[in-house]
Design a protein around this motif. Structure first.
Motif, PDB file in Angstrom:
ATOM      1  N   GLU A 183      18.252   4.637  -2.298  1.00  0.00           N
ATOM      2  CA  GLU A 183      17.234   4.252  -3.282  1.00  0.00           C
ATOM      3  C   GLU A 183      17.069   2.731  -3.320  1.00  0.00           C
ATOM      4  N   ALA A 184      18.192   2.012  -3.236  1.00  0.00           N
ATOM      5  CA  ALA A 184      18.134   0.547  -3.253  1.00  0.00           C
ATOM      6  C   ALA A 184      17.436   0.015  -2.001  1.00  0.00           C
ATOM      7  N   VAL A 185      17.711   0.628  -0.853  1.00  0.00           N
ATOM      8  CA  VAL A 185      17.068   0.203   0.402  1.00  0.00           C
ATOM      9  C   VAL A 185      15.569   0.427   0.331  1.00  0.00           C
ATOM     10  N   VAL A 186      15.171   1.620  -0.127  1.00  0.00           N
ATOM     11  CA  VAL A 186      13.745   1.956  -0.202  1.00  0.00           C
ATOM     12  C   VAL A 186      13.039   1.066  -1.219  1.00  0.00           C
ATOM     13  N   THR A 187      13.674   0.838  -2.368  1.00  0.00           N
ATOM     14  CA  THR A 187      13.088  -0.021  -3.396  1.00  0.00           C
ATOM     15  C   THR A 187      12.834  -1.419  -2.859  1.00  0.00           C
ATOM     16  N   GLN A 188      13.801  -1.944  -2.132  1.00  0.00           N
ATOM     17  CA  GLN A 188      13.648  -3.273  -1.522  1.00  0.00           C
ATOM     18  C   GLN A 188      12.539  -3.273  -0.479  1.00  0.00           C
ATOM     19  N   VAL A 194      -0.219   0.467   4.077  1.00  0.00           N
ATOM     20  CA  VAL A 194      -0.254   1.025   5.429  1.00  0.00           C
ATOM     21  C   VAL A 194       0.547   0.192   6.423  1.00  0.00           C
ATOM     22  N   ASN A 195       0.655  -1.118   6.183  1.00  0.00           N
ATOM     23  CA  ASN A 195       1.495  -1.929   7.066  1.00  0.00           C
ATOM     24  C   ASN A 195       2.950  -1.507   6.976  1.00  0.00           C
ATOM     25  N   ILE A 196       3.378  -1.119   5.784  1.00  0.00           N
ATOM     26  CA  ILE A 196       4.747  -0.632   5.630  1.00  0.00           C
ATOM     27  C   ILE A 196       4.879   0.763   6.235  1.00  0.00           C
ATOM     28  N   ILE A 197       3.894   1.628   5.969  1.00  0.00           N
ATOM     29  CA  ILE A 197       3.944   2.988   6.517  1.00  0.00           C
ATOM     30  C   ILE A 197       3.999   2.961   8.040  1.00  0.00           C
ATOM     31  N   TYR A 254       7.013   7.005  -1.039  1.00  0.00           N
ATOM     32  CA  TYR A 254       5.562   7.197  -1.029  1.00  0.00           C
ATOM     33  C   TYR A 254       4.962   7.396  -2.427  1.00  0.00           C
ATOM     34  N   LEU A 255       5.610   8.187  -3.254  1.00  0.00           N
ATOM     35  CA  LEU A 255       5.023   8.535  -4.548  1.00  0.00           C
ATOM     36  C   LEU A 255       4.724   7.329  -5.433  1.00  0.00           C
ATOM     37  N   PRO A 256       5.629   6.333  -5.555  1.00  0.00           N
ATOM     38  CA  PRO A 256       5.309   5.176  -6.404  1.00  0.00           C
ATOM     39  C   PRO A 256       4.050   4.428  -5.950  1.00  0.00           C
ATOM     40  N   ALA A 257       3.860   4.318  -4.638  1.00  0.00           N
ATOM     41  CA  ALA A 257       2.671   3.631  -4.118  1.00  0.00           C
ATOM     42  C   ALA A 257       1.408   4.418  -4.442  1.00  0.00           C
ATOM     43  N   ILE A 258       1.496   5.748  -4.332  1.00  0.00           N
ATOM     44  CA  ILE A 258       0.350   6.600  -4.664  1.00  0.00           C
ATOM     45  C   ILE A 258       0.018   6.476  -6.148  1.00  0.00           C
ATOM     46  N   GLN A 259       1.035   6.500  -6.990  1.00  0.00           N
ATOM     47  CA  GLN A 259       0.828   6.394  -8.438  1.00  0.00           C
ATOM     48  C   GLN A 259       0.217   5.045  -8.811  1.00  0.00           C
ATOM     49  N   GLU A 260       0.651   3.983  -8.133  1.00  0.00           N
ATOM     50  CA  GLU A 260       0.088   2.659  -8.411  1.00  0.00           C
ATOM     51  C   GLU A 260      -1.367   2.599  -7.967  1.00  0.00           C
ATOM     52  N   LEU A 261      -1.687   3.198  -6.834  1.00  0.00           N
ATOM     53  CA  LEU A 261      -3.077   3.228  -6.368  1.00  0.00           C
ATOM     54  C   LEU A 261      -3.946   4.009  -7.345  1.00  0.00           C
ATOM     55  N   VAL A 262      -3.450   5.113  -7.861  1.00  0.00           N
ATOM     56  CA  VAL A 262      -4.173   5.892  -8.868  1.00  0.00           C
ATOM     57  C   VAL A 262      -4.452   5.028 -10.102  1.00  0.00           C
ATOM     58  N   LEU A 304      -5.923   7.142   1.107  1.00  0.00           N
ATOM     59  CA  LEU A 304      -4.724   7.046   1.937  1.00  0.00           C
ATOM     60  C   LEU A 304      -4.784   8.005   3.127  1.00  0.00           C
ATOM     61  N   SER A 305      -5.343   9.189   2.908  1.00  0.00           N
ATOM     62  CA  SER A 305      -5.472  10.154   4.010  1.00  0.00           C
ATOM     63  C   SER A 305      -6.435   9.638   5.072  1.00  0.00           C
ATOM     64  N   SER A 306      -7.540   9.016   4.627  1.00  0.00           N
ATOM     65  CA  SER A 306      -8.526   8.497   5.572  1.00  0.00           C
ATOM     66  C   SER A 306      -7.971   7.322   6.365  1.00  0.00           C
ATOM     67  N   ILE A 307      -7.180   6.479   5.695  1.00  0.00           N
ATOM     68  CA  ILE A 307      -6.625   5.304   6.363  1.00  0.00           C
ATOM     69  C   ILE A 307      -5.557   5.700   7.378  1.00  0.00           C
ATOM     70  N   SER A 308      -4.686   6.615   6.989  1.00  0.00           N
ATOM     71  CA  SER A 308      -3.591   6.994   7.883  1.00  0.00           C
ATOM     72  C   SER A 308      -4.023   8.118   8.822  1.00  0.00           C
ATOM     73  N   GLY A 309      -4.211   9.315   8.271  1.00  0.00           N
ATOM     74  CA  GLY A 309      -4.730  10.440   9.037  1.00  0.00           C
ATOM     75  C   GLY A 309      -4.093  10.634  10.400  1.00  0.00           C
ATOM     76  N   LEU A 310      -4.933  10.831  11.418  1.00  0.00           N
ATOM     77  CA  LEU A 310      -4.459  11.069  12.780  1.00  0.00           C
ATOM     78  C   LEU A 310      -3.764   9.840  13.357  1.00  0.00           C
ATOM     79  N   THR A 311      -4.098   8.661  12.830  1.00  0.00           N
ATOM     80  CA  THR A 311      -3.450   7.446  13.326  1.00  0.00           C
ATOM     81  C   THR A 311      -1.953   7.497  13.071  1.00  0.00           C
TER      82      THR A 311
END
Length: 204
Positions: A54-59, A90-93, A124-132, A158-165
């Motif tokens: 959790e600490a690694v992901v948070t950072q 997306v740069n992180i993803i 992923y979920l925190p980023a989605i919630q912040e975008l919402v 997010l689906s359009s940006i990432s998608g098949l890429t």
């Protein structure tokens, strides 16, 4: 060694090992050796691997939220802020190490569903919630004039940006930063083109 120095060394070692081998395969012995510390020190700062993960992901994802802290006063500023936020996401993803970590998590999903789900919730979920939240505020201020629920818009963006890429990235194809950022711009331009159709002001 100070507490901060010890935590930084442990987090750096954990990040490297988790991303290379996957969380379940990493032992406390491996962590202690990589961090050049004792197992006792590991447990002093992080009681188990889940807390360390959790600490690694948070950072890792903390830099996503920097653009969303900027105050906006008009539609152009809002669109620029949203674009910067999405680019950071997306740069992180698409970071090769994150992609590798996702590959490991996907391969372990059947045998360790709980840990894979926790990875999604923490990464992923925190980023989605912040975008919402950002989209909802944009609708409320009339910077974004579309009637769709913020949750649906965030999902579509997010689906359009990432998608098949992103699927290509998982299969090892190289993805350039320019391609990612160009896709963000195109998707958001389509989204903001809906502003041609007025929408009644959203209230709480």
């Amino acid at each position: 060694m100070s507490r901060k120095d010890a935590e930084c060394r442990i987090l750096a070692a954990a990040r490297s090992l988790f991303f290379e081998f996957g969380v379940p395969a990493v032992t406390t012995d491996m962590l202690a050796k990589a961090a050049k510390t004792s197992k006792m020190t590991l447990y002093k700062y992080f009681e188990n691997k889940e807390v360390l993960l959790e600490a690694v992901v948070t950072q890792e994802v903390a830099r996503i939220y920097e653009p969303s802290k900027v105050e906006v006063h008009n539609q152009v500023e809002f669109q620029n802020m949203l674009q910067s936020f999405c680019v950071n996401v997306v740069n992180i993803i698409f970071d090769p190490q994150i992609v590798r970590f996702d590959q490991l998590m996907i391969s372990q999903a059947l045998s360790n569903k709980e840990m894979s789900q926790e990875h999604y919730k923490r990464c992923y979920l925190p980023a989605i919630q912040e975008l919402v939240r950002l989209i909802k505020n944009g609708q409320k201020q009339q910077y974004l004039k579309t009637a769709q629920p913020p949750e649906d818009i965030a999902d579509m963006v997010l689906s359009s940006i990432s998608g098949l890429t992103y699927t290509k990235a998982l299969f090892g194809f190289p993805i350039t930063k320019d391609n990612i950022e160009s896709k963000v711009v195109n998707v958001l331009n389509i989204l903001f083109s809906a502003n041609d159709t007025p929408l009644p002001k959203i209230t709480e």
